[in-house]
Design a protein around this motif. Structure first.
Motif, PDB file in Angstrom:
ATOM      1  N   LYS A   1       0.812  -1.223   0.000  1.00  0.00           N
ATOM      2  CA  LYS A   1       0.000   0.000   0.000  1.00  0.00           C
ATOM      3  C   LYS A   1       0.844   1.272   0.000  1.00  0.00           C
ATOM      4  CE  LYS A   1      -3.773  -2.508   0.449  1.00  0.00           C
ATOM      5  NZ  LYS A   1      -4.711  -2.725  -0.663  1.00  0.00           N
ATOM      6  N   VAL A   2       1.969   1.258  -0.731  1.00  0.00           N
ATOM      7  CA  VAL A   2       2.810   2.448  -0.788  1.00  0.00           C
ATOM      8  C   VAL A   2       2.219   3.448  -1.780  1.00  0.00           C
ATOM      9  CG1 VAL A   2       4.865   1.123  -0.191  1.00  0.00           C
ATOM     10  CG2 VAL A   2       4.327   1.542  -2.600  1.00  0.00           C
ATOM     11  N   SER A   3       2.557   4.701  -1.616  1.00  0.00           N
ATOM     12  CA  SER A   3       2.093   5.751  -2.526  1.00  0.00           C
ATOM     13  C   SER A   3       3.224   6.293  -3.390  1.00  0.00           C
ATOM     14  CB  SER A   3       1.481   6.904  -1.729  1.00  0.00           C
ATOM     15  OG  SER A   3       2.426   7.443  -0.816  1.00  0.00           O
ATOM     16  N   TYR A   4       4.444   5.771  -3.183  1.00  0.00           N
ATOM     17  CA  TYR A   4       5.634   6.334  -3.841  1.00  0.00           C
ATOM     18  C   TYR A   4       6.621   5.195  -4.073  1.00  0.00           C
ATOM     19  CZ  TYR A   4       9.320  10.016  -4.371  1.00  0.00           C
ATOM     20  OH  TYR A   4      10.314  10.887  -4.812  1.00  0.00           O
ATOM     21  N   VAL A   5       7.036   4.994  -5.330  1.00  0.00           N
ATOM     22  CA  VAL A   5       7.896   3.860  -5.698  1.00  0.00           C
ATOM     23  C   VAL A   5       9.075   4.358  -6.521  1.00  0.00           C
ATOM     24  CG1 VAL A   5       8.030   1.700  -7.012  1.00  0.00           C
ATOM     25  CG2 VAL A   5       5.983   2.210  -5.684  1.00  0.00           C
ATOM     26  N   LEU A   6      10.264   3.889  -6.199  1.00  0.00           N
ATOM     27  CA  LEU A   6      11.460   4.172  -6.985  1.00  0.00           C
ATOM     28  C   LEU A   6      11.593   3.119  -8.073  1.00  0.00           C
ATOM     29  CD1 LEU A   6      13.927   4.888  -4.039  1.00  0.00           C
ATOM     30  CD2 LEU A   6      12.338   6.461  -5.158  1.00  0.00           C
ATOM     31  N   SER A   7      11.871   3.560  -9.292  1.00  0.00           N
ATOM     32  CA  SER A   7      11.987   2.643 -10.422  1.00  0.00           C
ATOM     33  C   SER A   7      13.356   2.793 -11.067  1.00  0.00           C
ATOM     34  CB  SER A   7      10.882   2.942 -11.448  1.00  0.00           C
ATOM     35  OG  SER A   7      10.981   2.062 -12.551  1.00  0.00           O
ATOM     36  N   ALA A   8      13.717   1.798 -11.880  1.00  0.00           N
ATOM     37  CA  ALA A   8      15.002   1.825 -12.582  1.00  0.00           C
ATOM     38  C   ALA A   8      14.888   1.005 -13.864  1.00  0.00           C
ATOM     39  CB  ALA A   8      16.115   1.248 -11.696  1.00  0.00           C
ATOM     40  N   PHE A   9      15.640   1.393 -14.871  1.00  0.00           N
ATOM     41  CA  PHE A   9      15.700   0.749 -16.181  1.00  0.00           C
ATOM     42  C   PHE A   9      14.476   1.131 -17.022  1.00  0.00           C
ATOM     43  CE2 PHE A   9      18.924  -1.426 -13.948  1.00  0.00           C
ATOM     44  CZ  PHE A   9      19.824  -1.900 -14.900  1.00  0.00           C
ATOM     45  N   THR A  10      14.743   1.426 -18.286  1.00  0.00           N
ATOM     46  CA  THR A  10      13.706   1.927 -19.183  1.00  0.00           C
ATOM     47  C   THR A  10      12.577   0.916 -19.364  1.00  0.00           C
ATOM     48  OG1 THR A  10      15.293   3.326 -20.365  1.00  0.00           O
ATOM     49  CG2 THR A  10      13.248   2.774 -21.512  1.00  0.00           C
ATOM     50  N   GLY A  11      12.912  -0.337 -19.669  1.00  0.00           N
ATOM     51  CA  GLY A  11      11.888  -1.342 -19.909  1.00  0.00           C
ATOM     52  C   GLY A  11      11.024  -1.598 -18.690  1.00  0.00           C
ATOM     53  N   VAL A  12      11.650  -1.690 -17.517  1.00  0.00           N
ATOM     54  CA  VAL A  12      10.904  -1.903 -16.275  1.00  0.00           C
ATOM     55  C   VAL A  12      10.007  -0.702 -15.995  1.00  0.00           C
ATOM     56  CG1 VAL A  12      11.112  -2.162 -13.770  1.00  0.00           C
ATOM     57  CG2 VAL A  12      12.632  -3.447 -15.286  1.00  0.00           C
ATOM     58  N   SER A  13      10.550   0.494 -16.166  1.00  0.00           N
ATOM     59  CA  SER A  13       9.785   1.704 -15.878  1.00  0.00           C
ATOM     60  C   SER A  13       8.551   1.805 -16.761  1.00  0.00           C
ATOM     61  CB  SER A  13      10.674   2.933 -16.059  1.00  0.00           C
ATOM     62  OG  SER A  13      11.708   2.960 -15.090  1.00  0.00           O
ATOM     63  N   LYS A  14       8.703   1.491 -18.038  1.00  0.00           N
ATOM     64  CA  LYS A  14       7.543   1.519 -18.934  1.00  0.00           C
ATOM     65  C   LYS A  14       6.514   0.475 -18.523  1.00  0.00           C
ATOM     66  CE  LYS A  14       8.071   2.245 -23.346  1.00  0.00           C
ATOM     67  NZ  LYS A  14       8.504   2.141 -24.752  1.00  0.00           N
ATOM     68  N   ALA A  15       6.993  -0.676 -18.091  1.00  0.00           N
ATOM     69  CA  ALA A  15       6.080  -1.761 -17.729  1.00  0.00           C
ATOM     70  C   ALA A  15       5.250  -1.434 -16.497  1.00  0.00           C
ATOM     71  CB  ALA A  15       6.877  -3.049 -17.505  1.00  0.00           C
ATOM     72  N   ILE A  16       5.824  -0.727 -15.526  1.00  0.00           N
ATOM     73  CA  ILE A  16       5.083  -0.448 -14.285  1.00  0.00           C
ATOM     74  C   ILE A  16       4.252   0.819 -14.373  1.00  0.00           C
ATOM     75  CG2 ILE A  16       6.908  -1.576 -12.952  1.00  0.00           C
ATOM     76  CD1 ILE A  16       7.588   1.259 -11.848  1.00  0.00           C
ATOM     77  N   SER A  17       4.431   1.610 -15.421  1.00  0.00           N
ATOM     78  CA  SER A  17       3.782   2.922 -15.478  1.00  0.00           C
ATOM     79  C   SER A  17       2.263   2.817 -15.548  1.00  0.00           C
ATOM     80  CB  SER A  17       4.312   3.723 -16.669  1.00  0.00           C
ATOM     81  OG  SER A  17       3.974   3.103 -17.903  1.00  0.00           O
ATOM     82  N   THR A  18       1.740   1.775 -16.162  1.00  0.00           N
ATOM     83  CA  THR A  18       0.281   1.611 -16.243  1.00  0.00           C
ATOM     84  C   THR A  18      -0.314   1.428 -14.853  1.00  0.00           C
ATOM     85  OG1 THR A  18       0.474   0.615 -18.436  1.00  0.00           O
ATOM     86  CG2 THR A  18      -1.573   0.238 -17.232  1.00  0.00           C
ATOM     87  N   THR A  19       0.328   0.595 -14.038  1.00  0.00           N
ATOM     88  CA  THR A  19      -0.142   0.397 -12.666  1.00  0.00           C
ATOM     89  C   THR A  19      -0.020   1.684 -11.865  1.00  0.00           C
ATOM     90  OG1 THR A  19       0.505  -1.929 -12.738  1.00  0.00           O
ATOM     91  CG2 THR A  19       0.174  -0.965 -10.561  1.00  0.00           C
ATOM     92  N   ALA A  20       1.065   2.418 -12.068  1.00  0.00           N
ATOM     93  CA  ALA A  20       1.238   3.685 -11.362  1.00  0.00           C
ATOM     94  C   ALA A  20       0.098   4.647 -11.683  1.00  0.00           C
ATOM     95  CB  ALA A  20       2.583   4.301 -11.727  1.00  0.00           C
ATOM     96  N   ALA A  21      -0.233   4.767 -12.971  1.00  0.00           N
ATOM     97  CA  ALA A  21      -1.292   5.688 -13.379  1.00  0.00           C
ATOM     98  C   ALA A  21      -2.646   5.237 -12.849  1.00  0.00           C
ATOM     99  CB  ALA A  21      -1.316   5.797 -14.900  1.00  0.00           C
ATOM    100  N   ARG A  22      -2.923   3.944 -12.963  1.00  0.00           N
ATOM    101  CA  ARG A  22      -4.232   3.421 -12.561  1.00  0.00           C
ATOM    102  C   ARG A  22      -4.464   3.552 -11.059  1.00  0.00           C
ATOM    103  NH1 ARG A  22      -3.620  -1.337 -14.413  1.00  0.00           N
ATOM    104  NH2 ARG A  22      -3.019  -2.337 -12.451  1.00  0.00           N
TER     105      ARG A  22
END
Length: 375
Positions: free
Chosen positions: A93-114
């Motif tokens: 239930k975090v509200s803030y996540v650190l990401s790394a790597f272009t492919g990973v970042s693109k993959a998680i962005s949908t969940t972040a937005a939703r």
């Protein structure tokens, strides 16, 4: 030692998780880093910086309670990143996540937005990371700015006009290829050959033969982790003697200590490690003392990402507002400019930052050879 460090951090993360969020004064953010596999060196580098930032915020009682980070292992793979993101959002239930790597970042962005979860990237540099929505932020200049700093320097100041690109066939490598294709002609230079390699490849003698046949002035490498080290070694072992160049993926200890990389050039955002500003000065001194290695732009970015959370969360506390992704986004837009390692940073509307760039040469510890003003 590296394995013990990772196990200790992960064990701590699990211990805190099992205890639950016992107090409203405790704060938890997430981090999706490569903690195992070929790119684990990056995860270790990032964690050294994030843990330092956490200790600084906690020692100062900046948030009035204890901040901790729930780490998840992406192995630098998009699918693993999605699994990690879902756990952090739905279980932690975090509200803030650190990401790394272009492919990973693109993959998680949908969940972040939703889920209205803020995701902050400090390592991936694909230009399309600027297009992932209002909840995806970048505290690192993207690859288009890196190429636009490097290409004119190589052509105009080094007289190198015939380029060969060796790139990993993923969103990062493809974006650098597009940027070189669009920028070189106006400089009077040419991309003579663009050679893609699979992300899991480790044998490059055939690639080296094609590089030799292309007779380049400079070889630009767009890869990362253990793969980029093997590309460098095998190019040199197979008689490629030309200038090597790259983006900020070269800004890691493994490249600095690689004999075959000596003389290679790479870009990062501009950070004056001798700056007298208190944030940069404290980070530089204590990061070196804690990790026994020189600071890098990547380390600064992930320290900054945690510091940014602290600044925003503290402001929300003072305003009597809950620390949610929506409120973090609104507060970032309201404040606009932040004092971080490297100086004052202002976010663009698309959640990116612009920065002066620097070009460094690998020579043991990298030496800055050129500073390029922010575009």
């Amino acid at each position: 030692m590296l394995l013990l460090r990772k196990v200790a951090v992960l064990a701590f993360s699990l211990l805190v998780s099992s205890a639950g969020r016992a107090s409203a004064e405790d704060f938890r953010i997430g981090a999706i880093f490569p903690l195992s596999g070929a790119n684990a060196d990056y995860g270790d580098l990032y964690m050294g910086a994030t843990e330092l930032a956490v200790s600084h915020l906690n020692d100062a009682k900046f948030l009035g309670g204890k901040l901790s980070i729930a780490y998840e292992d992406s192995q630098a793979l998009p699918q693993q990143g999605v699994i990690a993101m879902n756990k952090l959002v739905n279980v932690e239930k975090v509200s803030y996540v650190l990401s790394a790597f272009t492919g990973v970042s693109k993959a998680i962005s949908t969940t972040a937005a939703r889920s209205h979860t803020v995701a902050v990237n400090g390592g991936g540099v694909g230009p399309d990371l600027a297009e992932l929505g209002e909840y995806f932020w970048n505290v690192i200049p993207l690859a288009n700015f890196e190429v636009r700093a490097m290409a004119p320097y190589l052509v105009q100041k080094r007289g190198l006009k015939r380029f060969v690109l060796v790139y990993v066939d993923d969103p990062l490598g493809q974006s650098i290829k597009r940027e070189l294709e669009s920028s070189l002609p106006s400089l009077g230079a040419v991309l003579a050959e663009a050679l893609s390699v699979p992300s899991n490849a480790q044998q490059f003698s055939g690639v080296a033969a094609r590089v030799r046949d292309a007779k380049p002035d400079v070889v630009y490498i767009a890869s990362f982790g253990a793969q980029q080290s093997q590309i460098i070694k095998q190019l040199r072992d197979n008689g490629v003697t030309q200038q090597l160049a790259s983006y900020s993926g070269f800004a890691i200890p493994a490249i600095a200590s690689l004999p075959e990389a000596k003389g290679a050039l790479f870009t990062t955002q501009r950070i004056d490690w001798n700056s007298g500003d208190p944030v940069t000065k404290r980070f530089t001194r204590e990061y070196q003392a804690k990790t026994n290695r020189a600071p890098t732009a990547y380390a600064a970015n992930y320290y900054n990402a945690v510091l940014l959370f602290g600044t925003l969360a503290s402001a929300l506390q003072k305003a009597g507002l809950p620390i949610t992704g929506k409120n973090l986004l609104a507060k970032r837009r309201e404040i606009g400019t932040f004092d971080l390692v490297g100086g004052r940073v202002t976010f663009e509307k698309d959640g990116t930052i612009r920065s002066a760039m620097q070009i460094s040469e690998v020579d043991g510890e990298p030496a800055v050879v050129e500073i390029v003003a922010a575009p």
